[in-house]
Design an enzyme around this catalytic site. Structure first.
Site, PDB file in Angstrom:
ATOM      1  N   ILE A  46       0.869  -1.189   0.000  1.00 11.23           N
ATOM      2  CA  ILE A  46       0.000   0.000   0.000  1.00 11.23           C
ATOM      3  C   ILE A  46       0.904   1.238   0.000  1.00 11.23           C
ATOM      4  O   ILE A  46       1.751   1.383   0.881  1.00 11.23           O
ATOM      5  CB  ILE A  46      -0.905   0.000   1.252  1.00 11.23           C
ATOM      6  N   ASP A 139      -5.975   9.916  15.677  1.00  8.61           N
ATOM      7  CA  ASP A 139      -7.219   9.362  16.247  1.00  8.61           C
ATOM      8  C   ASP A 139      -8.427  10.030  15.602  1.00  8.61           C
ATOM      9  O   ASP A 139      -8.872  11.057  16.067  1.00  8.61           O
ATOM     10  CB  ASP A 139      -7.213   9.580  17.757  1.00  8.61           C
ATOM     11  N   GLU A 173     -17.783   7.539  17.510  1.00 11.89           N
ATOM     12  CA  GLU A 173     -17.054   6.576  18.352  1.00 11.89           C
ATOM     13  C   GLU A 173     -16.637   7.249  19.653  1.00 11.89           C
ATOM     14  O   GLU A 173     -16.690   6.652  20.725  1.00 11.89           O
ATOM     15  CB  GLU A 173     -15.817   6.041  17.611  1.00 11.89           C
ATOM     16  N   ASP A 202      -7.970   1.629  14.849  1.00 12.70           N
ATOM     17  CA  ASP A 202      -8.189   2.877  15.584  1.00 12.70           C
ATOM     18  C   ASP A 202      -6.849   3.288  16.173  1.00 12.70           C
ATOM     19  O   ASP A 202      -6.317   2.588  17.036  1.00 12.70           O
ATOM     20  CB  ASP A 202      -9.237   2.655  16.688  1.00 12.70           C
ATOM     21  N   HIS A 289      -6.345  13.025  21.924  1.00  8.52           N
ATOM     22  CA  HIS A 289      -7.536  13.830  22.248  1.00  8.52           C
ATOM     23  C   HIS A 289      -7.217  15.299  22.492  1.00  8.52           C
ATOM     24  O   HIS A 289      -7.945  15.967  23.236  1.00  8.52           O
ATOM     25  CB  HIS A 289      -8.293  13.232  23.450  1.00  8.52           C
ATOM     26  N   ASP A 308      -0.112  -1.670   5.267  1.00 14.63           N
ATOM     27  CA  ASP A 308       0.284  -2.917   4.593  1.00 14.63           C
ATOM     28  C   ASP A 308      -0.247  -4.137   5.343  1.00 14.63           C
ATOM     29  O   ASP A 308      -0.639  -5.140   4.726  1.00 14.63           O
ATOM     30  CB  ASP A 308       1.811  -3.009   4.490  1.00 14.63           C
TER      31      ASP A 308
HETATM   32  N1  TRP Z   1     -10.795   4.464  20.750  1.00 18.32           N
HETATM   33  C1  TRP Z   1     -10.114   5.228  21.773  1.00 18.32           C
HETATM   34  C2  TRP Z   1     -10.480   6.657  21.534  1.00 18.32           C
HETATM   35  O1  TRP Z   1     -10.670   7.019  20.419  1.00 18.32           O
HETATM   36  C3  TRP Z   1      -8.635   5.070  21.734  1.00 18.32           C
HETATM   37  C4  TRP Z   1      -8.199   3.837  22.383  1.00 18.32           C
HETATM   38  C5  TRP Z   1      -7.842   3.686  23.658  1.00 18.32           C
HETATM   39  C6  TRP Z   1      -8.102   2.573  21.769  1.00 18.32           C
HETATM   40  N2  TRP Z   1      -7.530   2.393  23.892  1.00 18.32           N
HETATM   41  C7  TRP Z   1      -7.671   1.691  22.780  1.00 18.32           C
HETATM   42  C8  TRP Z   1      -8.340   2.099  20.500  1.00 18.32           C
HETATM   43  C9  TRP Z   1      -7.477   0.353  22.492  1.00 18.32           C
HETATM   44  C10 TRP Z   1      -8.143   0.757  20.225  1.00 18.32           C
HETATM   45  C11 TRP Z   1      -7.720  -0.112  21.222  1.00 18.32           C
HETATM   46  O2  TRP Z   1     -10.559   7.418  22.443  1.00 18.32           O
HETATM   47 ZN    ZN Z   2     -10.266   8.998  20.418  1.00 19.59          ZN
END
Ligand code: TRP
Ligand code: ZN
Ligand code: CA
Length: 439
Positions: A46, A139, A173, A202, A289, A308
């Site tokens: 990729i 994120d 999310e 994520d 964040h 990838d």
């Molecule tokens: N999804 C979480 C967020 O956006 C971030 C996160 C924290 C996460 N711990 C995780 C994502 C473990 C995947 C796996 O705030």
């Molecule tokens: Zn987040």
């Protein structure tokens, strides 16, 4: 429910008569790979530049819309429209699903690649929303861009997968997995059952990255670990908050899940810095964040590897040709499981020869009024025990109806196998209704 298996299975070893009279076959297959597989098409590389271009686009969208791409804000809908247009141009069938949260409209984007087995859907997804404080480029622009570029690579390759490929971008999310829960909960049960696996990305380009693989579905975990082993890069199991991303919505519906993660606010240890580089004692993502989660907040190396890796998973699992199942043997004689007692149920295997497979399937149907009482092992003919299930005092659900995959490749196939069931807590009891081994 998968179709009932034939009473007689033709195999290389001859015809094996299955012991069952009525086939009460408990096959809620726990793993995305239903059978030993072969002939997967190798994945393309990729292009990192393409993935980074998607991140630049998402940054520009945030810049033009008050600095974020959060639920209910114009930057979120602009992100959806942008990705949808690319997928439409590439030949995807797309759908925007609306939902309401906090009085604001949210959107999921679902893209289907035409073709493949509609009963075996391999889905990959990422949340597209940011928090309100910033552009959300690691994120989760990173996961969104990696999923998008993998989908576009499928189109460039004019891939003809064996499984049906679906890609998803989730809204809200950050407000509690709202979009992915909405998607899963509004899917008809029959459609849910067709999703063979869901892969979640994520935060996959944290600037001080770790290489974490979700420890859920064994086949999805293996495909990612294999990819990283090929690079010579060690991985760890993801532990920074299980259930903190959209895979939890799928897992809660019984869908096998996997995924990749490079770390959020947790600090990189010195052992991790030694094996992965980067800086010990600071967060994997110091901008988690916050307003500094911009296109500067990205590890190109991690973004490249994880893009990838996703392509590797989609190609490997999406194009694999399932071999027909081998012979199976079942015991349908009930065995009572009294309180605080260990019982076994035998199955005599003959005529298979050689070693047992790395994907020996043990389908277990135990009726019990508190399944958390039960510890279950598969005993090979030489007595080696393979743990199928541990006890859990909090798991008050009834019954064990599951198919476990066991790497039994160091065992001889022929001989007497046993299912050993231990009840380890007072009060609730049950019985082994039936169990089955498929080679
Ligand atoms: N999804 C979480 C967020 O956006 C971030 C996160 C924290 C996460 N711990 C995780 C994502 C473990 C995947 C796996 O705030
Ligand atoms: Zn987040
Ligand atoms: Ca008990």
């Amino acid at each position: 429910m998968p179709p009932r298996r034939a009473h007689r299975l033709r195999t290389a070893a001859g015809t094996v008569t299955v012991l069952a009279a009525a086939l009460l076959v408990p096959t809620a297959d726990a793993s995305v790979a239903a059978a030993p597989a072969a002939l997967a098409v190798p994945a393309p590389d990729i292009p990192l530049a393409n993935v980074k271009a998607h991140l630049a686009d998402l940054q520009a969208i945030a810049n033009a819309n008050g600095g974020n791409r959060a639920h209910g804000k114009p930057g979120y809908k602009a992100s959806i429209d942008h990705i949808k247009a690319k997928l439409d141009a590439a030949g995807y069938t797309t759908a925007v699903q609306q939902f309401t949260y906090n009085g604001l409209t949210g959107y999921n984007l679902i893209a289907d690649w035409p073709g493949g087995d509609p009963g075996q859907v391999l889905m990959s997804g990422a949340h597209l929303d940011s928090v309100a404080s910033g552009a959300g480029i690691n994120d989760n622009g990173s996961g969104s861009a990696a999923v998008l570029e993998t989908a576009l690579a499928v189109s460039r390759a004019a891939l003809q997968p064996t499984k049906h490929l679906r890609f998803g971008w989730w809204g809200a999310e950050e407000l509690g997995l709202v979009g992915s829960k909405h998607y899963v909960n509004t899917l008809p049960t029959t459609e849910r059952a067709k999703i063979a696996g869901y892969v979640n990305l994520d935060m996959v380009a944290s600037p001080n990255p770790g290489y974490f693989v979700y420890d859920d579905d064994p086949a999805l975990e293996k495909v990612f670990k294999d990819y990283y082993a090929g690079l010579g890069v060690p991985t760890e199991i993801e532990t920074e908050g299980d259930g903190r991303s959209d895979h939890a919505s799928f897992k809660n519906a019984g869908i096998p899940v996997g995924g990749l993660f490079t770390g959020a606010s947790r600090l990189k240890t010195s052992a991790q810095a030694q094996k992965w580089g980067g800086t010990a004692g600071i967060a994997f993502d110091r901008c988690y964040h916050s307003s500094c989660d911009t296109s500067a907040n990205i590890s190109d190396t991690a973004l490249d590897r994880n893009s990838d890796a996703l392509a590797h998973a989609v190609w490997t699992i999406g194009t694999e040709v399932a071999l027909p199942p081998g012979p199976s043997f079942e015991n349908t004689t009930d065995v009572t499981v009294p309180d605080n007692t260990t019982v076994t149920s035998p199955i005599t295997v003959s005529g298979v020869g050689g070693s047992a497979p790395a994907t020996l399937k043990a389908a277990v149907d135990i009726k019990h009024t508190w399944r958390g009482d039960l510890v279950i092992d598969l005993l090979a003919p030489d007595g080696t025990a393979y743990r199928l299930k541990n006890s859990s005092s909090s798991d008050s659900a009834d019954n064990v109806l599951a198919t476990y995959t066991v790497n039994a490749s160091s065992e001889a196939a022929d001989g007497v196998w046993k299912l050993r069931v231990q009840d380890v807590a007072t009060y609730d009891t049950g019985y082994i209704d039936s169990w089955k081994l498929t080679f």
